[in-house]
Scaffold this active site. Sequence first.
Site, PDB file in Angstrom:
ATOM      1  N   LYS A 139      -4.145 -76.331  -2.992  1.00 53.90           N
ATOM      2  CA  LYS A 139      -2.722 -76.662  -2.939  1.00 53.90           C
ATOM      3  C   LYS A 139      -2.289 -77.262  -4.274  1.00 53.90           C
ATOM      4  O   LYS A 139      -2.871 -78.246  -4.726  1.00 53.90           O
ATOM      5  CB  LYS A 139      -2.474 -77.635  -1.784  1.00 53.90           C
ATOM      6  CG  LYS A 139      -2.829 -77.057  -0.420  1.00 53.90           C
ATOM      7  CD  LYS A 139      -2.782 -78.081   0.684  1.00 53.90           C
ATOM      8  CE  LYS A 139      -3.912 -79.080   0.595  1.00 53.90           C
ATOM      9  NZ  LYS A 139      -4.015 -79.943   1.790  1.00 53.90           N
TER      10      LYS A 139
ATOM     11  N   GLY B  91       2.281 -86.070   5.842  1.00 49.65           N
ATOM     12  CA  GLY B  91       1.611 -85.158   6.749  1.00 49.65           C
ATOM     13  C   GLY B  91       1.635 -83.697   6.365  1.00 49.65           C
ATOM     14  O   GLY B  91       1.245 -82.837   7.155  1.00 49.65           O
ATOM     15  N   THR B  92       2.053 -83.389   5.140  1.00 50.51           N
ATOM     16  CA  THR B  92       2.171 -81.979   4.751  1.00 50.51           C
ATOM     17  C   THR B  92       0.821 -81.265   4.735  1.00 50.51           C
ATOM     18  O   THR B  92       0.717 -80.116   5.169  1.00 50.51           O
ATOM     19  CB  THR B  92       2.833 -81.842   3.372  1.00 50.51           C
ATOM     20  OG1 THR B  92       2.155 -82.696   2.433  1.00 50.51           O
ATOM     21  CG2 THR B  92       4.288 -82.241   3.420  1.00 50.51           C
ATOM     22  N   GLY B  93      -0.216 -81.936   4.234  1.00 48.91           N
ATOM     23  CA  GLY B  93      -1.521 -81.294   4.167  1.00 48.91           C
ATOM     24  C   GLY B  93      -2.090 -81.015   5.543  1.00 48.91           C
ATOM     25  O   GLY B  93      -2.628 -79.933   5.805  1.00 48.91           O
ATOM     26  N   CYS B  94      -1.970 -81.994   6.440  1.00 42.89           N
ATOM     27  CA  CYS B  94      -2.424 -81.807   7.824  1.00 42.89           C
ATOM     28  C   CYS B  94      -1.670 -80.659   8.476  1.00 42.89           C
ATOM     29  O   CYS B  94      -2.259 -79.798   9.154  1.00 42.89           O
ATOM     30  CB  CYS B  94      -2.189 -83.081   8.633  1.00 42.89           C
ATOM     31  SG  CYS B  94      -2.952 -84.572   7.960  1.00 42.89           S
TER      32      CYS B  94
ATOM     33  N   THR C 121       7.642 -86.496   2.973  1.00 42.01           N
ATOM     34  CA  THR C 121       6.628 -85.441   2.945  1.00 42.01           C
ATOM     35  C   THR C 121       5.324 -85.872   3.607  1.00 42.01           C
ATOM     36  O   THR C 121       4.279 -85.258   3.389  1.00 42.01           O
ATOM     37  CB  THR C 121       6.333 -85.033   1.487  1.00 42.01           C
ATOM     38  OG1 THR C 121       5.897 -86.207   0.755  1.00 42.01           O
ATOM     39  CG2 THR C 121       7.564 -84.451   0.815  1.00 42.01           C
TER      40      THR C 121
END
Length: 268
Positions: free
Chosen positions: A172, A206-209, A204
């Site tokens: 990412k 929690g975007t990776g989860c 933003t």
Amino acid sequence: MKHVLTIAGSDSGGGAGIQADLKTFSALGVYGMSVITAITAQNTLGVQAVEDVSPALVEAQLTSIFSDIRVDAVKIGMVSNQETIHVIAQQLKHCRVPIILDPVMVAKGGHDLLQTDAKQALMEELLPLATLVTPNIPEIERMIGYPVQSIEEMRQATIELSKQRVDSVLLKGGHLEGQQATDLLYTQGQHHFFEQERLDRLHTHGTGCTLSAAIAARLALGDSLTDSVAHAKRYVTEAIRHGFALGHGIGPTHHFYEFWRENHVTNH
């Protein structure tokens, strides 16, 4: 109905971890199950405390699910200690479904979520089981041991990480600058770029989860890996676009933006 399992930590603020994963699963039309690996005291301002769930209880949760319910895909998030990683690896080593590993190492506010001795265990025991690993740039820098500061260095980093017996790597690129938010998938010896408009948004959390959970959901539904990543990338971008203020810090992305938008239109 497809069934997707998240193995991750609990976010008391509701924006990341298993809470984000279960919201994502529901939004994308799959049934979500959870194995909790750690409990965090967390809000929009940061992480105040972390307590691991015992490896024995993690194992009991996994055994309970696999002994009764069909699992169509697995997403692994926060796994902070060595013994827990070993338990998870033993339970999943005969699992024949897509496994998405999001190597959660540091919270957005800087709190270290992976114990020092657990990094090697994650690399040696979980990476080889993963269908796809989804690090961000700071995480892959820790994993390969050198900085990544450009698209070309992203290419090299994904190739380097793939040498750790990883099937596929999605790096990412949100930490790089530029008008586009570029993610890079390396699979079967080829690179695939996924670009979306870079949104100037504060909320933003929690975007990776959310991204890794969305990929797991789409794979469970039968999409190819590249289509799953593309769909998840679009979903997360819109969730960021519709993110909202919560508390006094960084608010969450909006996992149910499509449903809320439809209800708003219907009710007004």
